[in-house]
Write an enzyme that holds these catalytic residues in place. Sequence first.
Site, PDB file in Angstrom:
ATOM      1  CG  ASP A  46      -1.519  -0.629  16.385  1.00  0.00           C
ATOM      2  OD1 ASP A  46      -1.070  -0.783  15.223  1.00  0.00           O
ATOM      3  OD2 ASP A  46      -1.878   0.470  16.836  1.00  0.00           O
ATOM      4  CB  CYS A  90      -6.552  -1.834   0.405  1.00  0.00           C
ATOM      5  SG  CYS A  90      -4.934  -1.239  -0.142  1.00  0.00           S
ATOM      6  NE  ARG A 135       1.484  -2.701  11.085  1.00  0.00           N
ATOM      7  CZ  ARG A 135       1.037  -1.542  11.548  1.00  0.00           C
ATOM      8  NH1 ARG A 135       1.632  -0.430  11.195  1.00  0.00           N
ATOM      9  NH2 ARG A 135      -0.001  -1.490  12.350  1.00  0.00           N
TER      10      ARG A 135
HETATM   11  C1  LIG Z   1       3.197  -4.661   3.993  1.00  0.00           C
HETATM   12  C2  LIG Z   1       1.715  -4.726   4.225  1.00  0.00           C
HETATM   13  C3  LIG Z   1       0.886  -5.222   3.247  1.00  0.00           C
HETATM   14  C4  LIG Z   1      -0.495  -5.298   3.459  1.00  0.00           C
HETATM   15  N1  LIG Z   1      -1.286  -5.862   2.505  1.00  0.00           N
HETATM   16  C5  LIG Z   1      -2.608  -6.083   2.784  1.00  0.00           C
HETATM   17  C6  LIG Z   1      -3.430  -6.835   1.889  1.00  0.00           C
HETATM   18  O1  LIG Z   1      -2.979  -7.316   0.854  1.00  0.00           O
HETATM   19  N2  LIG Z   1      -4.735  -7.007   2.241  1.00  0.00           N
HETATM   20  C7  LIG Z   1      -5.273  -6.497   3.404  1.00  0.00           C
HETATM   21  O2  LIG Z   1      -6.458  -6.699   3.679  1.00  0.00           O
HETATM   22  N3  LIG Z   1      -4.505  -5.809   4.254  1.00  0.00           N
HETATM   23  C8  LIG Z   1      -3.201  -5.608   3.987  1.00  0.00           C
HETATM   24  N4  LIG Z   1      -2.414  -4.979   4.912  1.00  0.00           N
HETATM   25  C9  LIG Z   1      -3.008  -4.591   6.205  1.00  0.00           C
HETATM   26  C10 LIG Z   1      -2.825  -5.720   7.231  1.00  0.00           C
HETATM   27  O3  LIG Z   1      -3.521  -6.881   6.827  1.00  0.00           O
HETATM   28  C11 LIG Z   1      -3.315  -5.282   8.622  1.00  0.00           C
HETATM   29  O4  LIG Z   1      -4.682  -4.958   8.540  1.00  0.00           O
HETATM   30  C12 LIG Z   1      -2.571  -4.075   9.163  1.00  0.00           C
HETATM   31  O5  LIG Z   1      -1.185  -4.201   8.954  1.00  0.00           O
HETATM   32  C13 LIG Z   1      -2.858  -3.862  10.652  1.00  0.00           C
HETATM   33  O6  LIG Z   1      -2.506  -5.005  11.388  1.00  0.00           O
HETATM   34  P1  LIG Z   1      -1.097  -5.106  12.197  1.00  0.00           P
HETATM   35  O7  LIG Z   1      -1.028  -3.905  13.122  1.00  0.00           O
HETATM   36  O8  LIG Z   1      -1.179  -6.400  12.940  1.00  0.00           O
HETATM   37  O9  LIG Z   1      -0.014  -5.058  11.183  1.00  0.00           O
HETATM   38  C14 LIG Z   1      -1.044  -4.847   4.691  1.00  0.00           C
HETATM   39  C15 LIG Z   1      -0.197  -4.337   5.664  1.00  0.00           C
HETATM   40  C16 LIG Z   1       1.162  -4.271   5.455  1.00  0.00           C
HETATM   41  C17 LIG Z   1       2.049  -3.741   6.547  1.00  0.00           C
END
Ligand SMILES: Cc1cc2nc3c(=O)[nH]c(=O)nc-3n(C[C@H](O)[C@H](O)[C@H](O)COP(=O)(O)O)c2cc1C
Length: 332
Positions: free
Chosen positions: A206, A102, A229
Amino acid sequence: MVKIGNIELGNFPLLLAPMEDVSDPPFRAVCKDNGADLMYTEFISSEGLIRDAAKSKQKLDIFEYERPIGIQLFGSDIEHMRQSAEIASAVNPDLIDINYGCPVKNVACRGAGAALLQDIPRMVSMTAAVIGATHLPVTVKTRLGWDDHTRNVEEVAERLQDIGVAALTVHGRTRVQMYKGNADWELIGRIKDNPRIHIPIFGNGDVNGPERALEWKNRYGVDGIMIGRASIGNPWIFNEIKEFVRTGQSAAPPDMIERVAVVKKHLDFSIRWKGERTGVFEMRRHYTNYFRGLPDFKSFRMKLVTLTSVQDIHGVLDEICGFYETMHAQVA
Ligand SMILES: Cc1cc2nc3c(=O)[nH]c(=O)nc-3n(C[C@H](O)[C@H](O)[C@H](O)COP(=O)(O)O)c2cc1C
């Protein structure tokens, strides 16, 4: 067959990412229905759990049909992380996940989340404390490193595997990048190329649809993919990727009847789980995503985000179904 401890996940599992304020039980339910193989709770503060804070406790709610499910913890204090792992294990999830990714100030600048990427020995001690506190497999989710000068995830992978971490998910960005720029999966691929690494390595960042999922599966050799996302407003992405990986063909997108049925399920579960007022309110952030790209949607959207009665919202959803079903409109 990909396995975390004794948990069998099939070939090339697709994971629903932990997402604060998104991957709660209502959202997880619709993702599970549509092919998510392993899901995680939103991150839960170890301090909150120890203090018995209602908000943190509520995030421990998990359901039988969700299995396999992981509870994700974060914190900066090793003893508190150990205690919170005990508390989380008592609700009997399938695994415990630690958040070392995070990037937000509130977390990373207080020594939790991605901050641990700046102090690997401390990360190792914290992880060992969590592993020692639970009978469950412990997984870790992290990033490439703190910044471009310290992209140390390859070392992190080895050190964590050596102390018993059961699987690692890597988001292909550094902490400094936050969510900017493109995810870089090269380093994730390099972890997979390391002959010493035998735990599952999941790639994250992504992945926006079946084509990219298959391309990156083949290019980087990851054991599975975690999706964040791109699943918001689109829980069908899991089965769509599976179909594409299996057959090379794209599955038909859900029609409006299916789309509205899923939105209703998500809404009704939100209300059951959070109460009517909060359930209705928190569902508002999802509508734009579920109906993205529909022409002339503005007036429907206005109603969805202002109405407070569940019945009225169901009525608008029925109107949307009727209106767009006859237009044969496609959601973008
Ligand atoms: C709204 C939001 C909340 C998130 N909350 C967490 C979380 O609680 N724990 C975590 O490890 N990552 C969190 N992330 C990161 C996502 O788990 C992920 O690593 C990141 O969005 C990249 O992946 P994606 O491109 O598929 O979205 C969050 C991301 C978003 C957009």
